[in-house]
Motif scaffolding. Structure first.
Motif, PDB file in Angstrom:
ATOM      1  N   VAL B 246     -11.010  18.756  56.179  1.00 17.77           N
ATOM      2  CA  VAL B 246      -9.675  19.008  55.624  1.00 17.77           C
ATOM      3  C   VAL B 246      -9.041  17.660  55.287  1.00 17.77           C
ATOM      4  CG1 VAL B 246      -7.385  19.988  56.053  1.00 17.77           C
ATOM      5  CG2 VAL B 246      -9.416  21.096  57.023  1.00 17.77           C
ATOM      6  N   ILE B 247      -8.686  17.497  54.010  1.00 14.11           N
ATOM      7  CA  ILE B 247      -8.053  16.245  53.582  1.00 14.11           C
ATOM      8  C   ILE B 247      -6.616  16.562  53.193  1.00 14.11           C
ATOM      9  CG2 ILE B 247      -8.125  14.360  51.909  1.00 14.11           C
ATOM     10  CD1 ILE B 247     -11.109  15.124  51.475  1.00 14.11           C
ATOM     11  N   ASP B 254       7.614  16.401  56.384  1.00 12.49           N
ATOM     12  CA  ASP B 254       7.391  17.044  57.681  1.00 12.49           C
ATOM     13  C   ASP B 254       5.896  17.332  57.879  1.00 12.49           C
ATOM     14  OD1 ASP B 254       7.419  18.677  55.578  1.00 12.49           O
ATOM     15  OD2 ASP B 254       8.593  20.299  56.454  1.00 12.49           O
ATOM     16  N   ILE B 255       5.569  17.763  59.087  1.00  9.69           N
ATOM     17  CA  ILE B 255       4.162  18.055  59.414  1.00  9.69           C
ATOM     18  C   ILE B 255       3.705  19.316  58.665  1.00  9.69           C
ATOM     19  CG2 ILE B 255       2.640  18.789  61.303  1.00  9.69           C
ATOM     20  CD1 ILE B 255       3.335  15.931  61.671  1.00  9.69           C
ATOM     21  N   ILE B 256       2.564  19.206  58.003  1.00  5.49           N
ATOM     22  CA  ILE B 256       2.027  20.351  57.255  1.00  5.49           C
ATOM     23  C   ILE B 256       1.110  21.183  58.154  1.00  5.49           C
ATOM     24  CG2 ILE B 256       0.531  20.996  55.301  1.00  5.49           C
ATOM     25  CD1 ILE B 256       3.093  19.844  54.312  1.00  5.49           C
ATOM     26  N   ASP B 278      -6.127  12.605  57.361  1.00  5.38           N
ATOM     27  CA  ASP B 278      -4.703  12.594  56.999  1.00  5.38           C
ATOM     28  C   ASP B 278      -4.410  11.334  56.196  1.00  5.38           C
ATOM     29  OD1 ASP B 278      -2.002  12.750  56.826  1.00  5.38           O
ATOM     30  OD2 ASP B 278      -1.643  13.118  58.958  1.00  5.38           O
ATOM     31  N   LEU B 279      -4.308  11.505  54.882  1.00  4.60           N
ATOM     32  CA  LEU B 279      -4.085  10.339  54.014  1.00  4.60           C
ATOM     33  C   LEU B 279      -2.625  10.209  53.606  1.00  4.60           C
ATOM     34  CD1 LEU B 279      -7.218  10.748  51.687  1.00  4.60           C
ATOM     35  CD2 LEU B 279      -6.959   9.198  53.617  1.00  4.60           C
ATOM     36  N   ALA B 280      -1.776  11.021  54.213  1.00  2.26           N
ATOM     37  CA  ALA B 280      -0.368  11.041  53.797  1.00  2.26           C
ATOM     38  C   ALA B 280       0.462  10.031  54.573  1.00  2.26           C
ATOM     39  CB  ALA B 280       0.201  12.434  54.024  1.00  2.26           C
ATOM     40  N   MET B 281       1.559   9.624  53.955  1.00  4.21           N
ATOM     41  CA  MET B 281       2.508   8.725  54.607  1.00  4.21           C
ATOM     42  C   MET B 281       3.907   9.211  54.241  1.00  4.21           C
ATOM     43  SD  MET B 281       2.478   6.319  56.691  1.00  4.21           S
ATOM     44  CE  MET B 281       0.769   5.786  56.594  1.00  4.21           C
ATOM     45  N   PRO B 282       4.688   9.811  55.116  1.00  8.93           N
ATOM     46  CA  PRO B 282       4.408  10.051  56.535  1.00  8.93           C
ATOM     47  C   PRO B 282       3.305  11.092  56.737  1.00  8.93           C
ATOM     48  CG  PRO B 282       6.421  11.153  55.892  1.00  8.93           C
ATOM     49  CD  PRO B 282       6.006  10.342  54.717  1.00  8.93           C
ATOM     50  N   ARG B 283       2.789  11.126  57.956  1.00  5.69           N
ATOM     51  CA  ARG B 283       1.598  11.917  58.229  1.00  5.69           C
ATOM     52  C   ARG B 283       1.830  13.429  58.097  1.00  5.69           C
ATOM     53  NH1 ARG B 283      -0.177   8.572  63.501  1.00  5.69           N
ATOM     54  NH2 ARG B 283       2.068   8.608  63.756  1.00  5.69           N
ATOM     55  N   ASP B 284       0.772  14.105  57.655  1.00  2.00           N
ATOM     56  CA  ASP B 284       0.830  15.554  57.431  1.00  2.00           C
ATOM     57  C   ASP B 284       0.326  16.352  58.627  1.00  2.00           C
ATOM     58  OD1 ASP B 284       1.807  15.419  54.899  1.00  2.00           O
ATOM     59  OD2 ASP B 284      -0.127  15.640  53.887  1.00  2.00           O
ATOM     60  N   ILE B 285      -0.510  15.715  59.457  1.00  2.00           N
ATOM     61  CA  ILE B 285      -1.190  16.467  60.514  1.00  2.00           C
ATOM     62  C   ILE B 285      -0.694  16.005  61.881  1.00  2.00           C
ATOM     63  CG2 ILE B 285      -3.444  17.061  61.514  1.00  2.00           C
ATOM     64  CD1 ILE B 285      -4.702  16.462  58.786  1.00  2.00           C
TER      65      ILE B 285
END
Lengths: 308, 339
Positions: B246-247, B254-256, B278-285
Motif C-alpha cells: 500500500v503506497i 489528517d491520517i488516512i 507512507d510517502l505523504a507529508m504530513p503522514r497518511d498512515i
C-alpha cells in the motif's frame, strides 16, 4: 594418514565445509557477489567425503553408524546437507548454502573434537552388530535423518529472523540484504517442517512395531522424549498449517524446537540393546548420564504400578 | 605517432544552465560527425553525448590536436562553443583511458554507480562503428572500458544498494515478498511521488495496481495509465486486506489509514505480510501500525535515510575503485605502447 579410517574422511569433509563457509562469507562481505556455484561445489565435495567417512564407520560397525555421539551428530550433519542438496533442486534460497556449510562445520567440530564422544564400541569383545533388528536400524536412521531436516529448518528460521529484524530496524546494507525474502523463507520453513514431521512419523511408526513386541527393553525416557519431540513438531506444523502460528513467532518456535530436539538427543540412544556376548561392554558413554540400562523400562514401570 | 585525446564537458565542470546550451540533439551529433571526418589529422573519433556530458574522444596524428579541436568548435554552429570551451577539460594518453573507464563504470556519474551510462557509452561506440570513425585504438579502448565497467560492478560495491526512493521501495518489497509478479498494489492519492514508486514496482514485475483518490476521476485516469483499476475512496478500507503493498501519497492533513483499519486488514490476511509505504507529508498512515506483527511500515524519512546510506556506501567505494581502474588503465596503455 589412514584412508580407511572414518575420522580422516570426516575431518576432510569438515575442512571443505569450512572452506565453503569462510570463503563464501568473505566474498559476500566484500560485495564480490555471492559465489553460489562455487559453494555448491565445495559443499557437494564435503558431502561426498562425509558419506565416505560414514561408509567406513558403517563397515566397522556392520550397521548404520549411530552407535555413539560422534556418529549420531555426524549423521545429523550428513542428513542436513543431503536435505539442502535436495531442496536446492526444488527451490533456490540465496545464501542457504553458506549457512548450511556453517552449521555443518559446527556440528562436525562438535562431534569430532571431544574424544570421549567417539568410543569404539564395536571393538569390545563379543560385539556382533549394533542393532538387533533391521527395523530398529531403519527406525534410528530415519529418526536421525528427520533431525537433519529439522536442523535445516532451524537454519531457515534463523535466516528469517535476521531478515525480519533487518527490515524492522531499517538495516538495509546488512548481510540480510542478500537473504531470500521473508515470504520465501517462511514458505520453505513450512515445507521443511512437513518433510521432517513425515520422516519422524515414519520412524516412530517403524519403532512402535518393535516397541510393541519388546516393550520391556524400551527405556521410558527415550520413549517419552521421542514421542515428545514428535508431538512438538506435529503441534508446530498444525498451528502453522491453520495459520495460528506464523512469521517471527513461528521462526522462533522452530529454533527452540530444534534446540530441545538436540538436547533430547542425550536420552535417545540409537542402539537400544546391542547384540553382543559381553553385556558389560555395551554401555554408550554418550548416554552415560541416562544409561539405558540404568533407567526404568516400561515393564518395570507397569510392575511398580501394579505393586502399589 | 598517434595521440589519444579527450575534449569534454560534464556536470563536474559545467552547471546545468551551461549544459543546456551545449547539449547536442541527434542532428547536432550527425553534423559533428560529418565535420570531424573532414579534419585531416584526426584518425579516429567518437562522441559521447548525454544529458550530463558531451565528450569528444579522438586519435590524432599531430601534436596540435587541441588547437585543431578548438578551431573546429569555433566554426561548429550546433552548440555554443564559447560556453563549451569555458567549461571544457582536456585529457591525453592514459588519462583518457582512465577517464573512460570511470565514466563507463558509473564512477563519474552524478548518481555514483548508476548503470545507465554504460548503455550510453555503448551507444556512442556503436554510432562511431556505424560511421566507421573508430580504428584500432578506440576499438580497444571502448572494449576495455566495457570490461572495466563489468569488473567494477562485480568486484566492488559501487553499484550496491539503491539510491532513489522508488528503487529502495522495490528492494524492500522484494525482501518481503520475493517475486513481485503476484503482489497487489494499492496507491492512495495520485501524486507524482506515488506514481514514480509504482513505475519502479511495475518495472520489477508488479502487475496488479489499484488506485484510489478522493477524486475518483483522477484515480480512474491514473489507473488507465498503469493498466490497473480504480476503487472509490469510501470503499478501499474494506478491501485493504487484499493488497500486499500500500503506497499512500496524498496531501491530506489528517491520517488516512488508521491503526484499526490496518489491524483488521492484518488479521484478515492470516499471517501474510503487508508492506505500507507512507510517502505523504504530513503522514497518511498511523505510525503505530509499525508495531503490528508482519506489518512493515516505511515513511518518506525512512526511505530517504536508506537511499542516503546506500549512496554513502557507494561513495566509500569510489576511491578504491578509482585506484583499481587506474591500474587497469595503466596496464592497457602500456600494452598499447608496446604493440
Amino acid at each position: 594418514m589412514d584412508f580407511t579410517e572414518a575420522r580422516t574422511w570426516l575431518w576432510a569433509a569438515t575442512l571443505l565445509y569450512a572452506v565453503a563457509f569462510l570463503g563464501g562469507s568473505l566474498l559476500a562481505r566484500r560485495g564480490a557477489g555471492y559465489p553460489s556455484f562455487l559453494l555448491l561445489i565445495f559443499v557437494s565435495l564435503g558431502f561426498f567425503l562425509q558419506t565416505r567417512g560414514l561408509y567406513f564407520r558403517g563397515m566397522d560397525t556392520h550397521a548404520c553408524p549411530l552407535g555413539n555421539g560422534m556418529e549420531r551428530i555426524q549423521f545429523i550433519a550428513w542428513s542436513f546437507v543431503l536435505t539442502y542438496l535436495i531442496i536446492r533442486l526444488v527451490f533456490k534460497l540465496q545464501l542457504l548454502g553458506l549457512f548450511t556449510a556453517g552449521l555443518a562445520v559446527l556440528l562436525s567440530l562438535a562431534s569430532l573434537l571431544p574424544s570421549g564422544l567417539d568410543n569404539h564400541y564395536w571393538k569390545a569383545p563379543g560385539y556382533e552388530k549394533l542393532f538387533a533388528s533391521p527395523w530398529i536400524e531403519l527406525h534410528a536412521a530415519v529418526a536421525i535423518f528427520s533431525y537433519g531436516v529439522f536442523a535445516l529448518l532451524a537454519v531457515v528460521s534463523a535466516m528469517y529472523l535476521v531478515q525480519h529484524s533487518a527490515l524492522r530496524h531499517r538495516k538495509v546494507s546488512s548481510i540480510a540484504s542478500f537473504f531470500p525474502s521473508i515470504s520465501q523463507l517462511e514458505a520453505a520453513a513450512g515445507k521443511l517442517l512437513l518433510v521432517g514431521v513425515v520422516f519422524l512419523s515414519v520412524s516412530i511408526a517403524v519403532g512402535s512395531i518393535h516397541w510393541a513386541k519388546d516393550y520391556e527393553n524400551v527405556a521410558l525416557p527415550k520413549l517419552v522424549v521421542t514421542v515428545g519431540v514428535w508431538i512438538l513438531y506435529m503441534v508446530l506444523w498444525s498451528l502453522h498449517r491453520m495459520r495460528r502460528l506464523y512469521a517471527k513467532k513461528f521462526a522462533r518456535a522452530c529454533l527452540v524446537a530444534f534446540l530441545l530436539a538436540m538436547v533430547s538427543m542425550g536420552t535417545v540412544s540409537g542402539k537400544g540393546k546391542p547384540v553382543q556376548a559381553n553385556q558389560a561392554t555395551g554401555a554408550d558413554p554418550v548416554v552415560g548420564f541416562l544409561n539405558t540400562q540404568a533407567i526404568p523400562s516400561l515393564r518395570g514401570l507397569i510392575n511398580k504400578t501394579r505393586e502399589t | 605517432m598517434q595521440n589519444l585525446f579527450l575534449l569534454g564537458c560534464s556536470h563536474h565542470t559545467a552547471p546545468l544552465e551551461v549544459r543546456e546550451r551545449i547539449s547536442l540533439n541527434a542532428e547536432g551529433v550527425q553534423a559533428a560527425t560529418q565535420e570531424l571526418s573532414a579534419l585531416s589529422s584526426l584518425r579516429e573519433w567518437a562522441i559521447l553525448n548525454t544529458c550530463n556530458r558531451l565528450e569528444f574522444y579522438g586519435v590524432s596524428e599531430s601534436n596540435t590536436a587541441r588547437a585543431e579541436m578548438d578551431e573546429w568548435l569555433s566554426r561548429f554552429s550546433a552548440l555554443d562553443a564559447n560556453a563549451f570551451l569555458a567549461s571544457a577539460f582536456w585529457q591525453e594518453g592514459v588519462g583518457v583511458v582512465q577517464h573512460l573507464f570511470e565514466v563507463s563504470s558509473g564512477l563519474d556519474s552524478q548518481m555514483v554507480g548508476e548503470t545507465e551510462i554504460l548503455g550510453q557509452v555503448k551507444d556512442a561506440y556503436a554510432d562511431a562503428v556505424a560511421c566507421k570513425s573508430v580504428g584500432t585504438m578506440l576499438n580497444q579502448l571502448f572494449q576495455k572500458s566495457f570490461q572495466a565497467a563489468k569488473w567494477a560492478r562485480t568486484h566492488t560495491g559501487i553499484g550496491r544498494g539503491h539510491v532513489s526512493i522508488g528503487n529502495v521501495a522495490v528492494e524492500l518489497a522484494t525482501r518481503i515478498f520475493g517475486n513481485l509478479s503476484k503482489s497487489r498494489i494499492l496507491i492512495i492519492g495520485t501524486g507524482e511521488v506515488g506514481e514514480a514508486t509504482v513505475q519502479s514496482l511495475q518495472s520489477r514485475g508488479c502487475r496488479s495496481v489499484t488506485i484510489t483518490s478522493r477524486t475518483f476521476g483522477n484515480a480512474a485516469d491514473l489507473a488507465r495509465k498503469f493498466q490497473g483499476s480504480a476503487v472509490a475512496f469510501t470503499d478501499f478500507r474494506e478491501q485493504l486486506d487484499t493488497f500486499d503493498i500500500v503506497i499512500s501519497a496524498t496531501d491530506a492533513n489528517d491520517i488516512i489509514l488508521q491503526f484499526e483499519d490496518i489491524e483488521i486488514a492484518r488479521a484478515r490476511r492470516r499471517g501474510h505480510p503487508m508492506f505500507l509505504i507512507d510517502l505523504a507529508m504530513p503522514r497518511d498512515i498511523d505510525q503505530r501500525a509499525a508495531l503490528l506483527e508482519n506489518v512493515f511500515l516505511y515513511n518518506l524519512d525512512d526511505l530517504s535515510a536508506i537511499a542516503n546510506e546506500n549512496l554513502r556506501q557507494r561513495q566509500k567505494e569510489v576511491e578504491s575503485c578509482k585506484e583499481s581502474l587506474a591500474a587497469r588503465a595503466r596496464r592497457f596503455w602500456d600494452g598499447i605502447g608496446s604493440t
